[in-house]
Design a protein around this motif. Structure first.
Motif, short mmCIF file in Angstrom:
data_model
loop_
_atom_site.label_atom_id
_atom_site.label_comp_id
_atom_site.label_asym_id
_atom_site.label_seq_id
_atom_site.Cartn_x
_atom_site.Cartn_y
_atom_site.Cartn_z
N ASP A 110 -17.72 72.37 104.30
CA ASP A 110 -18.61 72.58 103.16
C ASP A 110 -18.33 71.53 102.08
OD1 ASP A 110 -19.50 74.89 104.34
OD2 ASP A 110 -18.64 76.26 102.86
N ASP A 112 -18.09 72.28 98.90
CA ASP A 112 -17.34 72.88 97.79
C ASP A 112 -15.85 72.89 98.11
OD1 ASP A 112 -17.70 74.72 99.81
OD2 ASP A 112 -17.95 76.45 98.49
N HIS A 238 -10.88 75.24 99.26
CA HIS A 238 -12.29 75.64 99.39
C HIS A 238 -12.64 76.53 98.18
CE1 HIS A 238 -15.46 77.68 102.24
NE2 HIS A 238 -16.01 77.08 101.21
MN LIG Z 1 -18.21 76.94 100.77
#
Ligand SMILES: [Mn+2]
Length: 334
Positions: A110, A112, A238
Motif C-alpha cells: 500500500d 500508506d 503501515h
Molecule cells: Mn493501507
C-alpha cells in the motif's frame, strides 16, 4: 545480474494517493542495499502525467539506479467486481500474475507505508513452499473479533482466523500464484460476493488459505499497534487509519511513527511538510499529549480510550536517533 538481485516493488494508485505512494517508494529506494537493483512498478488507475513525472523524478533524485515502470490500467479490468472502498487501485493486487507475466516474485505494498532500512531483508525471506508471505493483521483495538469473521460466517465460508493476514504488504510468489490460478479464483469470488467485508483482503484470505505464511512483525507494522516489532531493525510501517498527512481530527496525535514520516520527508527529501500540514498550536498540543501518554501508559487503562486515541506507542529516543542517522549517512548528499 541475476533476477534474484532485482527487487520488484509494486504500488497501485490514483491521483489522490500518488503523493504518499511516492514518499513510500522513495523510502524503499533510499534504504535498499547497494548490491540490489530496485524496480518500482506503478499500477496507474488515474495518475496524471504531471504526477507520474514527479513520482519518477523523486525516485531518481534519491537513488539514480531505481527503474520505474508505469502500467496504465483500465478500470474495465474490474468489471463485475462490487463497490470498492478508498481507491479502486486496491483491487489490482488480485491481478498481479496476469499484469506482470514476466515476474517470478514481487512485493505488493500500500502507499500508506514507510520503509525503514533495507527492503532487501524482506526480499531475502522469499520461500518457495508458499504462495505468499503477508503482513500480520493485528487484533482489533477493542479485542472483539475481526469484521471478516462474521462476514465469512454469514456467507457460509470457513477461514482460519489464526492465518488471517493484512493485504497491505505481501511478498508474492507469482509462479505459485499462477499455478494455483489465483486471479481466476479472485475474479470468481468478487463476482459472487459483491461487497466482501474488507474488499480484496477478504477475497485474498479466502482464496489463499493454506498457501500463505505470516511475515515477521517488522514487515507491515501497524502504526497504531507495534506488537513485538523492533523498529530498530529493517522494517516497514503501515499507517492504517492513521495517515500521517492527515492530522485533522482530535485523536490524530503526533506520535513517534507519524513524526518519522515527516522526518523522512524533511531529512531526506528536503520537504518540510509538518509546518504546512499542522499549525504551530496543533504541533504543540498533539505532540505534548502524545509524549504525556507515551510516558504514562497507566493513563490508558481502558481499551476504549486506547482504541479512540489510535496511537500511543512510543519508540525509544535511541531508536529514533538511529533511524535518522542511517538516512543521513546514506543520503546526506541528496
Ligand atoms: Mn493501507
Amino acid at each position: 545480474m541475476k533476477a534474484s538481485d532485482t527487487v520488484h516493488l509494486i504500488y497501485g494508485s490514483d491521483d489522490n494517493y500518488v503523493f504518499p505512494t511516492m514518499i513510500s517508494a522513495a523510502s524503499a529506494a533510499v534504504g535498499i542495499r547497494g548490491s540490489l537493483d530496485l524496480v518500482v512498478h506503478l499500477f496507474d488507475l488515474g495518475v496524471s502525467n504531471a504526477n507520474y513525472t514527479a513520482f519518477e523524478a523523486l525516485l531518481r533524485r534519491v537513488n539514480s539506479h531505481v527503474v520505474c515502470v508505469r502500467h496504465v490500467l483500465d478500470k474495465k479490468l474490474f468489471n463485475g467486481f462490487g463497490a470498492w472502498r478508498g481507491s479502486i487501485a486496491t483491487y489490482a493486487r488480485m491481478l498481479v500474475p496476469d499484469l506482470l507475466p514476466e515476474l517470478d516474485w514481487a512485493i505488493y505494498v500500500d502507499g500508506d507505508t514507510l520503509w525503514l532500512g533495507d527492503i532487501g531483508e524482506l526480499w531475502d525471506l522469499r520461500d518457495e513452499s508458499v504462495a505468499v508471505l503477508a503482513s500480520i493483521d493485528p487484533p482489533t483495538p477493542m479485542g472483539v473479533s475481526r469484521p471478516d469473521v462474521e462476514w465469512y460466517r454469514d456467507h457460509g465460508l470457513v477461514v482460519n482466523d489464526r492465518d488471517y493476514f493484512c493485504a497491505g504488504l505481501i511478498l508474492m510468489n507469482i509462479c505459485a500464484l499462477r499455478e494455483m490460478n489465483m486471479v481466476r479464483q479472485c475474479q470468481e469470488f468478487m463476482a459472487k460476493y459483491p461487497s466482501p467485508r474488507v474488499v480484496d483482503q477478504t477475497a485474498l484470505n479466502y482464496v489463499l488459505q493454506g498457501r500463505a505464511k505470516l511475515l515477521p512483525s517488522e514487515w507491515g507494522v501497524f502504526s497504531a499497534w507495534h506488537g513485538t516489532a523492533d523498529l530498530s531493525k529493517a522494517c516497514c510501517v503501515h499507517y492504517v487509519d492513521d495517515l500521517p498527512w492527515r492530522r485533522d481530527k482530535v485523536n490524530r496525535l503526533l506520535s513517534d511513527v507519524v513524526l518519522l514520516w515527516y522526518y523522512f520527508c524533511d531529512d531526506v527529501l528536503k520537504m518540510d511538510l509538518l509546518q504546512k500540514h499542522v499549525s504551530l498550536a496543533g504541533r504543540v498540543w498533539r505532540r505534548t499529549l502524545f509524549l504525556v501518554l507515551k510516558r504514562n501508559q497507566w493513563m490508558l487503562y481502558s481499551a476504549y480510550v486506547r482504541s479512540r486515541l489510535r496511537n500511543t506507542h512510543g519508540i525509544s529516543c535511541a531508536t529514533l536517533r538511529d533511524i535518522r542517522a542511517r538516512w543521513k549517512s546514506v543520503h546526506g548528499e541528496v
